[in-house]
Design a protein around this motif. Structure first.
Motif, short mmCIF file in Angstrom:
data_model
loop_
_atom_site.label_atom_id
_atom_site.label_comp_id
_atom_site.label_asym_id
_atom_site.label_seq_id
_atom_site.Cartn_x
_atom_site.Cartn_y
_atom_site.Cartn_z
N UNK A 168 0.84 -1.20 0.00
CA UNK A 168 0.00 0.00 0.00
C UNK A 168 0.87 1.25 0.00
N UNK A 169 1.90 1.27 0.88
CA UNK A 169 2.79 2.43 0.94
C UNK A 169 3.51 2.62 -0.39
N UNK A 170 4.00 1.53 -0.97
CA UNK A 170 4.76 1.61 -2.23
C UNK A 170 3.92 2.16 -3.38
N UNK A 171 2.59 1.91 -3.33
CA UNK A 171 1.71 2.39 -4.40
C UNK A 171 1.34 3.86 -4.26
N UNK A 172 1.58 4.43 -3.09
CA UNK A 172 1.23 5.84 -2.85
C UNK A 172 2.49 6.69 -3.04
N UNK A 173 2.58 7.37 -4.17
CA UNK A 173 3.81 8.11 -4.49
C UNK A 173 4.13 9.16 -3.44
N UNK A 174 3.10 9.82 -2.90
CA UNK A 174 3.38 10.87 -1.92
C UNK A 174 3.99 10.30 -0.65
N UNK A 175 3.63 9.05 -0.28
CA UNK A 175 4.22 8.42 0.90
C UNK A 175 5.68 8.05 0.64
N UNK A 176 5.97 7.58 -0.56
CA UNK A 176 7.36 7.25 -0.92
C UNK A 176 8.24 8.50 -0.86
N UNK A 177 7.74 9.60 -1.41
CA UNK A 177 8.50 10.85 -1.36
C UNK A 177 8.67 11.35 0.07
N UNK A 178 7.63 11.17 0.87
CA UNK A 178 7.70 11.60 2.27
C UNK A 178 8.76 10.80 3.02
N UNK A 179 8.85 9.51 2.76
CA UNK A 179 9.87 8.68 3.39
C UNK A 179 11.27 9.14 2.99
#
Length: 413
Positions: free
Chosen positions: A224-235
């Motif tokens: 789920x996290x990997x599919x959400x680009x904004x979460x990847x950028x936030x990490x």
């Protein structure tokens, strides 16, 4: 005609009894946590005389976030969240009470302290993930931002009182009294959690195909996290910023002692001023609709924090350092509260524990290395040099993010 969203309301959020009890339990336990932090790090600094030893203790508190943070969310989504909070508070109370006994009998050594602090870090990580995952189960989406502001407000208020009083109490009476108080607060918090209905925080049914196995549930959260680009950028952004931020906060006690030439009270006041600023920031941001501006506030706030870190590194004035700490606190609330609300609003409740733990675990993965780096570099150079370097890292990373991270910059909910 479309309905107009209700304006944020602190009173409405507190009217939800489950949230009120969650908020109160956090308020009580956190009041002891910050007094404990002052006592513990001051104890290490005074008994070892080593900046590096202080940084090692900070590393021990952060390692559970890296090693266990990404996987604890599986159990937060699988087990009743009320039960997790109850048992964790009881366990932490027993650990701190044991440490208090060791201090009284003069049997504390650096190794013992690191082991206990590591165990407390595991418990603290469980509590953070669980309480964040429970908030959407206790209030509606309209009140999420206000509820998070209240949690931040209480955290910062107890930080003000805890760090201020803790510094004075340590200076007057030593470290055992504040450590004992922290143990008591954990037991009281557990009693408050018991007042919640057992239906609050119950796990939601698992969809067909995921199964009860740990691996399948964990991988579902990661996917789920990997599919959400904004979460990847936030990490990616958070990894670097938290590396630098923990380099600063790991040396808080040595900074007060060696740079500002203050004592335990100065150390406590520096942290208290960050908390005062965070209170102001929480009050202001809790009244603002940030559904379209969370990403922009993140980048603006990071730039300000980086500049203030540099300011701390070059100042030798206690009043100026206190003012800079206050402003850092304001900006931390402006950054973190909208981002937390954004995640809670966009992530399904059944995945909340896993997503929160993966997000926090990856974002904070570099934090122990930041603390270790700070201790090593400060031993070779100076505490002030570490602060300037950390601030420069934050500003440079933030500038790259503004240009390259379009999803997190423009994210809405």
């Amino acid at each position: 005609m479309p309905s107009v969203p209700r304006p944020p309301s602190f009173r409405r959020a507190l009217a939800h009894r489950p949230f009120f009890l969650l908020w109160t339990s956090q308020l009580v336990s956190q009041s002891g946590d910050f007094i404990f932090d002052v006592a513990l790090l001051w104890l290490v600094l005074q008994t070892t005389g080593s900046v590096f030893a202080v940084s090692l203790v900070v590393v021990a508190t952060l390692i559970p976030v890296v090693l266990l943070g990404p996987v604890l969310g599986v159990y937060v989504d699988r087990w009743p969240r009320r039960t997790i909070l109850l048992l964790t508070n009881l366990g932490e109370g027993v650990l701190v009470a044991a440490l208090s006994g060791l201090v009284l009998t003069h049997q504390t050594g650096l190794t013992v302290i690191i082991v206990i602090v590591f165990a407390l870090g595991v418990g603290g990580q469980f509590v953070r993930i669980t309480s964040n995952a429970m908030v959407p189960q206790t209030v509606g989406t309209t009140d999420l931002g206000t509820a998070n502001s209240l949690l931040s407000f209480s955290n910062s208020t107890t930080q003000v009182v805890g760090l201020s009083v803790g510094g004075v109490v340590v200076a007057l009476f030593g470290v055992d009294l504040p450590i004992t108080y922290d143990a008591i607060t954990f037991f009281v918090a557990a009693l408050i959690v018991m007042l919640m209905s057992p239906t609050i925080g119950r796990p939601e049914p698992t969809p067909a195909g995921t199964g009860p196995r740990f691996a399948s549930q964990f991988s579902e959260g990661v996917r789920y996290v990997a599919r959400q680009r904004f979460l990847v950028e936030l990490i990616a952004l958070g990894l670097v910023v938290n590396f630098a931020g923990n380099a600063v906060f790991a040396l808080w006690a040595p900074y007060a002692d060696l740079v500002l030439h203050g004592g335990a009270a100065t150390y406590g006041l520096l942290g208290a001023m960050i908390a005062v600023g965070a209170i102001v920031g929480a009050i202001v941001i809790g009244k603002v609709d940030t559904r379209r501006t969370a990403g922009k506030l993140l980048f603006a706030g990071n730039a300000g924090v980086g500049a203030l870190m540099i300011g701390l590194g070059v100042t030798r004035s206690i009043p100026l350092a206190l003012a800079e700490s206050f402003l850092i606190g304001v900006l931390l609330s402006v950054i973190n509260i909208p981002l937390l609300t954004l995640v809670q609003a966009k992530v399904p409740s059944r995945l909340m524990g896993r997503v929160m733990s993966v997000l926090m675990g990856f974002i904070l993965a570099a934090a122990p290395f930041g603390a270790y780096f700070a201790g090593s570099l400060a031993s070779a150079t100076s505490v002030g040099f570490v602060y300037v370097a950390a601030g420069g890292i934050v500003i440079a990373t933030d500038a790259v993010g503004v240009v390259a991270m379009r999803e997190v910059r423009n994210v809405t909910y």
